[in-house]
Design a protein around this motif. Structure first.
Motif, PDB file in Angstrom:
ATOM      1  N   GLY A 109      55.227  43.918  21.303  1.00  0.00           N
ATOM      2  CA  GLY A 109      53.777  43.865  21.096  1.00  0.00           C
ATOM      3  C   GLY A 109      52.984  44.803  21.995  1.00  0.00           C
ATOM      4  O   GLY A 109      51.830  45.099  21.721  1.00  0.00           O
ATOM      5  N   VAL A 110      53.612  45.263  23.078  1.00  0.00           N
ATOM      6  CA  VAL A 110      52.862  46.036  24.063  1.00  0.00           C
ATOM      7  C   VAL A 110      52.887  47.532  23.763  1.00  0.00           C
ATOM      8  O   VAL A 110      51.942  48.246  24.044  1.00  0.00           O
ATOM      9  CB  VAL A 110      53.436  45.780  25.473  1.00  0.00           C
ATOM     10  N   PHE A 111      53.986  48.014  23.150  1.00  0.00           N
ATOM     11  CA  PHE A 111      54.140  49.463  23.011  1.00  0.00           C
ATOM     12  C   PHE A 111      53.333  50.040  21.858  1.00  0.00           C
ATOM     13  O   PHE A 111      53.101  49.390  20.845  1.00  0.00           O
ATOM     14  CB  PHE A 111      55.618  49.816  22.838  1.00  0.00           C
ATOM     15  N   GLN A 112      52.945  51.306  22.048  1.00  0.00           N
ATOM     16  CA  GLN A 112      52.180  52.025  21.041  1.00  0.00           C
ATOM     17  C   GLN A 112      53.060  52.367  19.843  1.00  0.00           C
ATOM     18  O   GLN A 112      52.657  52.210  18.701  1.00  0.00           O
ATOM     19  CB  GLN A 112      51.644  53.317  21.682  1.00  0.00           C
ATOM     20  N   ILE A 113      54.288  52.819  20.136  1.00  0.00           N
ATOM     21  CA  ILE A 113      55.144  53.325  19.055  1.00  0.00           C
ATOM     22  C   ILE A 113      55.538  52.215  18.078  1.00  0.00           C
ATOM     23  O   ILE A 113      55.803  52.460  16.905  1.00  0.00           O
ATOM     24  CB  ILE A 113      56.398  54.027  19.633  1.00  0.00           C
ATOM     25  N   THR A 114      55.535  50.977  18.549  1.00  0.00           N
ATOM     26  CA  THR A 114      55.884  49.866  17.655  1.00  0.00           C
ATOM     27  C   THR A 114      54.652  49.346  16.924  1.00  0.00           C
ATOM     28  O   THR A 114      54.727  48.363  16.207  1.00  0.00           O
ATOM     29  CB  THR A 114      56.501  48.695  18.440  1.00  0.00           C
ATOM     30  N   GLY A 115      53.517  49.988  17.128  1.00  0.00           N
ATOM     31  CA  GLY A 115      52.296  49.540  16.460  1.00  0.00           C
ATOM     32  C   GLY A 115      51.699  48.315  17.124  1.00  0.00           C
ATOM     33  O   GLY A 115      50.825  47.673  16.550  1.00  0.00           O
ATOM     34  N   GLY A 116      52.161  47.971  18.323  1.00  0.00           N
ATOM     35  CA  GLY A 116      51.616  46.819  19.052  1.00  0.00           C
ATOM     36  C   GLY A 116      51.665  45.551  18.229  1.00  0.00           C
ATOM     37  O   GLY A 116      52.606  45.323  17.477  1.00  0.00           O
ATOM     38  N   TYR A 117      50.622  44.762  18.369  1.00  0.00           N
ATOM     39  CA  TYR A 117      50.589  43.488  17.656  1.00  0.00           C
ATOM     40  C   TYR A 117      50.269  43.661  16.184  1.00  0.00           C
ATOM     41  O   TYR A 117      50.420  42.749  15.398  1.00  0.00           O
ATOM     42  CB  TYR A 117      49.593  42.541  18.318  1.00  0.00           C
TER      43      TYR A 117
END
Lengths: 392, 307
Positions: free
Chosen positions: B122-130
């Motif tokens: 949830g925190v990372f940008q590359i994973t699209g966050g939440y």
């Protein structure tokens, strides 16, 4: 070999059972229009889904009792997706490909709505009202998607502007749920504050499922802000407010529209006195007699289906979804088509229904509701403290 | 050859449903959860270990595949294999310290791991966050255009491959060592079985299978966000194995069908799925301790093949 045969027969029976549920052909029939919705009717979010569905059903029952719209009754198919997007995707595919619904109305939940919005848009199925404030629904606008609820990003902007311009606060603390709703609210607040060359005084992300917020509150108190925004849902927001009061911190607290429900006051009791909330569904007050009459009509319609029940704010959301769809269907004429419905929706210009107020759609603007107002809890009731506020 | 016979009906399943792609997408989901539940089965039934954090490997697989396909336009096959590999590496990294404990302690450690991964994503940008990642394309390959029929056969083929590989392992020396370790770790060690090595191998295999399932899930649903990979998913995976019947692909498949298919059948009838699932779980555990597979009375036929 015999066992193999038995197994095939059982598999066959299972598949026949699945087939038996088939009701194909169009969504528009001579005597009815079939539409679909997905709601969390079981699981942890059932309280929201059950409420929203009641609101929709109450309105459609009322319409159907009067003979329907242009001679057609509205037949609402409901699927329980438990707010699980994997279920939403299959349920919506079933509505479109097997049940051939005319439109999907009032789907609940950010993950599910985001998961199916592309599919519905690609298949040309109008998707009217989402029980979600995710900004991705309205931006960029999509031909067949009609969001109504204000989005959380916009709400963050409005809250920040209210605190700075109306309340003259400069040390604004933000406590937000560590999930997409909380993040989007925080984004909105930060962007608006940046326009004022400010930034949040302190931001604290919290886990919405925890019961004890003392460490968060100590962090908050040591920063000594002059106001606090809580971007949380009903349970955690009440817990935080209660604990803040116990710790003796006395600053204005603003929270978001999903909390503007009678249950918030009921559960929060004395602790939530003085809390400021945003709202987008108007509330009946003495200085607004026109709307009070409409609100009474809403109560009457609702209690016709659910006698002696006080509707929740989720029921109001469902009611508005049903109102908007029904009005658009009426405008779409005696032979409605999906594109006709879209055209009809795009003519909404500050449209007022019973509860639905100030709804606007154009092909390039699908923000739905962009105005909100602020209210304060005084002596156990919501008292409006501002008029309608927009960003534009 | 007879042991592969049970696959024939599954090959024929799509034929009556060509006009009902949504039904096929249910079968695709059942297949995907079958793969993830096989991963759980390998860990619990084969190695006697427990994990209530397998949703994390599912998430790692889903995100690896989605990021590679959406951001880097990597062909799906490579992204699919990479997601299994990456989940396996993480499985080994986590397994090394975690497998020093067992029983309840292992359960708690894996649970903590599952929750941590959900939060980290949830925190990372590359994973699209939440907000997660949307518009993950359905793979198309050669003359096969993206369609549920094609997806169905891909998933079926992978389940079949896994079945073959697992039934071979179960008769090999490694398989026997695993079962010996599960039944009595002390006895197995007395016979020279390196128990940590085998536990770790089972943990890695479990992570890899779950990661592969995650990759397929991402492309089948088209949208992933951290909230989909919560503790409930981990518990569901464990429950699928127990409800269906441990130690056989068929049993696990029945368990997956129970958890994926039942909500689908009931979702239109306005009855609480959770209550029905809960009651069914209790009834099954009370009267069918070996899982739903017992009903079919064919336990012996299929069970022998895998273990």
């Amino acid at each position: 070999m015999k066992k193999f045969f038995v197994f095939s027969v059982i598999l066959g029976l299972f598949l026949t059972f699945v087939f038996a549920a088939d009701t194909s052909t169009f969504g528009v029939y001579p005597d009815k229009v079939v539409i679909g919705t997905f709601q969390a009717l079981s699981g942890p979010y059932a309280i929201i889904g059950q409420g929203m569905l009641k609101g929709m059903k109450a309105y459609f029952n009322w319409i159907n009792d009067q003979g329907g719209i242009n001679g057609r009754k509205i037949d609402l198919l409901v699927y329980d997706d438990q707010l699980n997007p994997a279920l939403t995707v299959t349920d919506v595919k079933r509505m479109v490909e097997q049940d051939h619904v005319f439109s999907v109305v009032g789907g609940l939940g950010t993950p599910g709505c985001l998961a199916v919005m592309g599919y519905l848009n690609d298949n040309g199925v109008p998707f009217v009202y989402q029980g979600s404030g995710a900004p991705q629904l309205s931006n960029p606008p999509k031909e067949y998607v009609f969001p109504v609820q204000p989005n959380y990003d916009l709400e963050g902007h409005l809250i920040a502007r209210f605190l700075v311009q109306n309340e003259h606060k400069s040390k604004i603390a933000v406590m937000y749920m560590n999930n997409d709703i909380g993040q989007q609210e925080l984004d909105g607040i930060q962007k608006q504050l940046a326009d004022f060359n400010m930034k949040p005084y302190i931001t604290i992300a919290y886990n919405p499922t925890s019961a004890d917020f003392s460490s968060d509150i100590i962090k908050l108190m040591s920063a000594n802000p002059d106001s606090l925004v809580i971007a949380g849902l009903i349970t955690d927001t009440i817990r935080i407010v209660t604990q803040i009061k116990q710790y003796g911190l006395n600053i204005p607290i603003v929270t978001i529209y999903p909390n503007a429900d009678p249950a918030f006051i009921q559960l929060g009791g004395k602790a939530v006195e003085g809390v400021i909330l945003t709202g987008w569904v108007p509330i009946p007050t003495k200085d607004n007699p026109d709307f009070t009459a409409k609100f009474d009509q809403y109560l009457k319609i609702y209690q016709k289906s659910y006698p002696n029940e006080i509707p929740s704010s989720y029921a109001a959301a469902g009611f508005i979804a049903a109102e908007i769809f029904s009005h658009a269907l009426e405008l779409a004429g005696p032979n409605p088509t999906r594109d006709g419905l879209v055209k009809a929706l795009d003519t909404f210009d500050n449209w007022n229904g019973i509860l639905a107020q100030g709804i606007t759609f154009t092909p390039t603007d699908r923000e739905g509701k962009t105005s909100m107002y602020f209210m304060k809890i005084e002596n156990g009731t919501f008292v409006p403290i501002s008029g309608w506020i927009t960003l534009k | 050859m007879k042991k592969y016979l049970w696959f024939i009906p599954f090959v024929l399943v799509p034929l009556p449903f060509l006009g009902y792609p949504f039904l096929l997408s249910i079968f695709v989901l059942i297949g995907i959860y079958t793969i993830a539940a096989i991963g759980m089965d390998v860990l619990t039934t084969w190695a006697g270990q427990i994990s209530i954090g397998n949703a994390a490997f599912f998430a790692v697989g889903a995100y690896t595949s989605a990021i590679l396909v959406v951001n880097f336009h990597v062909p799906f096959l490579i992204a699919f294999l990479a997601s299994g590999l990456f989940a396996m590496i993480i499985g080994i990294v986590v397994g090394l310290p975690a497998l020093r404990v067992s029983g309840f302690y292992l359960a708690v450690v894996t649970m903590a791991f599952g929750i941590a991964v959900q939060q980290i994503i949830g925190v990372f940008q590359i994973t699209g966050g939440y907000n997660g990642i949307r518009n993950i394309p359905v793979p198309s390959f050669w003359i096969f255009k993206a369609s549920p029929v094609y997806q169905y056969y891909i998933v079926l083929f992978i389940v079949f491959l896994i079945f073959i590989v697992l039934s071979r392992i179960s008769f090999s020396k490694s398989g026997l060592a695993l079962f010996a370790m599960r039944d009595s770790e002390i006895a197995a060690r007395a016979f020279g079985v390196n128990s940590l090595k085998y536990k770790l191998a089972a943990f890695a295999a479990s992570a890899a299978l779950t990661g592969l399932a995650g990759s397929l899930y991402a492309s089948a649903i088209g949208f992933i966000s951290p909230s989909q990979f919560d503790l409930t998913l981990s518990l569901d995976l464990l429950a699928m194995v127990i409800v269906g019947g441990t130690g056989s692909v068929m049993g696990v498949m029945i368990g997956a069908a129970f958890f994926v298919g039942l909500p689908f059948l009931l979702s239109g009838y306005n009855i609480s799925i959770t209550i029905i699932q809960g009651v069914a779980l209790i009834v099954i555990l009370l009267f069918l301790p070996k899982g739903l597979l017992q009903i079919f009375k064919i336990t012996d036929l299929f069970k022998k093949k895998v273990i």
